[in-house]
Write a protein that holds these residues in place. Structure first.
Motif, PDB file in Angstrom:
ATOM      1  N   ASP A 174      40.371  38.751  30.822  1.00  0.00           N
ATOM      2  CA  ASP A 174      39.930  37.546  30.114  1.00  0.00           C
ATOM      3  C   ASP A 174      40.402  37.547  28.667  1.00  0.00           C
ATOM      4  N   ALA A 175      40.298  38.691  28.014  1.00  0.00           N
ATOM      5  CA  ALA A 175      40.729  38.799  26.614  1.00  0.00           C
ATOM      6  C   ALA A 175      42.233  38.545  26.504  1.00  0.00           C
ATOM      7  N   GLY A 176      42.998  39.122  27.430  1.00  0.00           N
ATOM      8  CA  GLY A 176      44.447  38.926  27.419  1.00  0.00           C
ATOM      9  C   GLY A 176      44.832  37.480  27.676  1.00  0.00           C
ATOM     10  N   ASN A 177      44.156  36.830  28.597  1.00  0.00           N
ATOM     11  CA  ASN A 177      44.420  35.417  28.863  1.00  0.00           C
ATOM     12  C   ASN A 177      44.138  34.563  27.633  1.00  0.00           C
ATOM     13  N   PHE A 178      43.023  34.827  26.955  1.00  0.00           N
ATOM     14  CA  PHE A 178      42.696  34.083  25.739  1.00  0.00           C
ATOM     15  C   PHE A 178      43.765  34.308  24.667  1.00  0.00           C
ATOM     16  N   ALA A 179      44.147  35.558  24.456  1.00  0.00           N
ATOM     17  CA  ALA A 179      45.104  35.880  23.396  1.00  0.00           C
ATOM     18  C   ALA A 179      46.483  35.285  23.654  1.00  0.00           C
ATOM     19  N   THR A 180      46.914  35.282  24.898  1.00  0.00           N
ATOM     20  CA  THR A 180      48.252  34.750  25.191  1.00  0.00           C
ATOM     21  C   THR A 180      48.252  33.232  25.310  1.00  0.00           C
ATOM     22  N   ARG A 181      47.269  32.673  25.987  1.00  0.00           N
ATOM     23  CA  ARG A 181      47.243  31.217  26.203  1.00  0.00           C
ATOM     24  C   ARG A 181      46.775  30.437  24.981  1.00  0.00           C
ATOM     25  N   CYS A 182      45.713  30.902  24.342  1.00  0.00           N
ATOM     26  CA  CYS A 182      45.124  30.146  23.230  1.00  0.00           C
ATOM     27  C   CYS A 182      45.706  30.518  21.870  1.00  0.00           C
ATOM     28  N   LEU A 183      45.984  31.800  21.669  1.00  0.00           N
ATOM     29  CA  LEU A 183      46.486  32.252  20.371  1.00  0.00           C
ATOM     30  C   LEU A 183      48.005  32.375  20.327  1.00  0.00           C
TER      31      LEU A 183
END
Length: 72
Positions: A19-28
């Motif tokens: 979940d953290a990786g998805n947030f960092a790559t998709r959102c950030l």
């Protein structure tokens, strides 16, 4: 007086590395630099990493700053 120059890195605990990786790559817009079973290293520039999520308590956080001492 201290003059803040740069945010060098951030290390954050995460209950879910996926979940953290998805947030960092998709959102950030960060790129995965390296990944192990218990840590995910992400980059925003030419450094090896600027953000590390590790498997652990989300309250466990570390921030590294670059600064310069200035004479008054």
């Amino acid at each position: 007086m201290i003059e803040l120059k740069d945010l060098s890195y951030v290390r954050l605990g995460a209950s879910s590395l996926d979940d953290a990786g998805n947030f960092a790559t998709r959102c950030l817009g960060l790129q995965v630099g390296e990944q192990s079973a218990k840590a995910l290293y992400l980059r925003s520039d030419d450094r090896a990493h600027t953000l590390c999520y590790f498997e652990g308590d989300p309250a466990d956080q570390t921030v590294g700053l670059r600064w310069k001492m200035r004479a008054n």
